[in-house]
Design an enzyme around this catalytic site. Structure first.
Site, mmCIF file in Angstrom:
data_model
loop_
_atom_site.group_PDB
_atom_site.id
_atom_site.type_symbol
_atom_site.label_atom_id
_atom_site.label_comp_id
_atom_site.label_asym_id
_atom_site.label_seq_id
_atom_site.Cartn_x
_atom_site.Cartn_y
_atom_site.Cartn_z
ATOM 1 N N GLU A 1 -5.544 2.165 5.880
ATOM 2 C CA GLU A 1 -5.253 2.026 4.451
ATOM 3 C C GLU A 1 -5.890 3.201 3.715
ATOM 4 O OE1 GLU A 1 -6.813 -0.952 0.978
ATOM 5 O OE2 GLU A 1 -5.780 -1.863 2.683
ATOM 6 N N ARG B 1 0.823 -1.217 0.000
ATOM 7 C CA ARG B 1 0.000 0.000 0.000
ATOM 8 C C ARG B 1 0.861 1.273 0.000
ATOM 9 N NH1 ARG B 1 -2.312 -3.643 -1.416
ATOM 10 N NH2 ARG B 1 -4.247 -4.544 -0.637
ATOM 11 N N SER C 1 -11.798 -0.906 2.011
ATOM 12 C CA SER C 1 -11.078 -1.459 3.157
ATOM 13 C C SER C 1 -10.415 -0.331 3.941
ATOM 14 C CB SER C 1 -10.031 -2.460 2.667
ATOM 15 O OG SER C 1 -9.346 -3.034 3.744
#
Length: 299
Positions: free
Chosen positions: A290, A170, A220
């Site tokens: 995230e 990420r 998410s």
């Protein structure tokens, strides 16, 4: 030249636009100025004038994995969704930053190119996928990227190789440099079209089954800690279904926070902070977000 003078050159710049109109959570305060550059030339003009006028510049992609605080964003906000061309050459697909990664994956599939199947259900833009090295179902953007074309904040156009992008979980180089993704080229492999599409349709069916797509959400919320899964920890902590204002930890997938109606960005952030606090207390794990969180808090 002043920012609003660019309207004389055919660049539409709006003032005080609620960003809740564009975010997937349907929350977020206003942009002081908002523009949708239609091509690389317009993007370069906007960046140059913002630099010249010392106007803060924020670039957002498809606003899917994003929370914009209720105070909004000062300065100029650029949304690149009008820069969405996708081209196929041999075993490479090049997509502009504003193209949806879903559309890029299906364009590749219909050309008989494999390597982007994992992205069949990711709702973000190509620029956003590159920026955060988006992934799903065992695949990540970095596995398919050959090169990335960017515009620096000083107006220089550069091309980075995959290695130079310093991808990790990420994360990518442009998170550190502030470079604006213009386009990405993906190196894929030839394969029969039917199995590629079948796999993508299967992954999308799985996504519809598992994820709360019936409500606005930012996708998410948390990064997966090494050796743990976020959803089961939230369930074990008794937080699934917890609601603050209009924001609720999803009863369908505990790793998502949904807007049940009338949620504010502050509701989202308060629920995120509660989950982080309880998970820290119960499991001694610091959950990292995230989702990208930007903008100003309300006074």
């Amino acid at each position: 030249m002043e920012l609003l003078d660019l309207e004389k050159h055919g660049i539409d710049i709006k003032e005080q636009v609620p960003l809740s109109k564009y975010t997937f959570t349907k929350t977020g305060g206003p942009a002081q100025y908002l523009a949708f550059p239609k091509n690389e030339t317009e993007l370069m003009q906007l960046v140059a004038v913002a630099k010249q006028e010392r106007v803060p510049l924020t670039v957002i992609g498809n606003a899917s994995n994003l929370i914009i605080r209720d105070g909004g964003i000062a300065g100029l906000v650029l949304i690149l969704t009008a820069m969405n061309q996708i081209t196929v050459t041999a075993e490479q697909v090049t997509a502009q930053a504003g193209a949806r990664i879903i559309d890029t994956a299906f364009t590749a599939a219909h050309a008989g190119l494999s390597g982007l199947e994992f992205a069949a259900g990711i709702p973000g833009s190509v620029g956003g996928a590159v920026f955060m090295n988006a992934g799903a179902y065992g695949g990540e953007t970095c596995e398919a990227v050959k090169s990335v074309r960017v515009l620096t904040r000083t107006g220089e156009v550069k091309t980075y190789t995959n290695e130079e992008m310093a991808f990790s979980y990420r994360h990518s180089l442009v998170q550190e440099t502030g470079d604006i993704v213009i386009a990405a080229t993906f190196e894929l492999t030839k394969a029969p079209k039917a199995p590629i599409l079948a796999n993508m349709h299967y992954l999308n069916a799985l996504r519809r089954y598992k994820q709360p797509l019936e409500y606005p959400s930012c996708g998410s919320v948390f990064k997966r800690p090494t050796g743990h899964y976020v959803g089961p920890m939230i369930i074990q902590a008794g937080l699934q279904g917890r609601q603050i204002g209009g924001a609720q930890d999803s009863t369908k997938h505990a790793g998502f926070i949904v807007n049940k109606g009338g949620a504010t960005a502050t509701d989202y952030l308060n629920l995120i902070h509660l989950i982080q606090k309880v998970i820290k207390e119960k499991f001694a794990i610091d959950l990292q977000t995230e989702v990208r969180i930007i903008g100003q808090a309300t006074d």
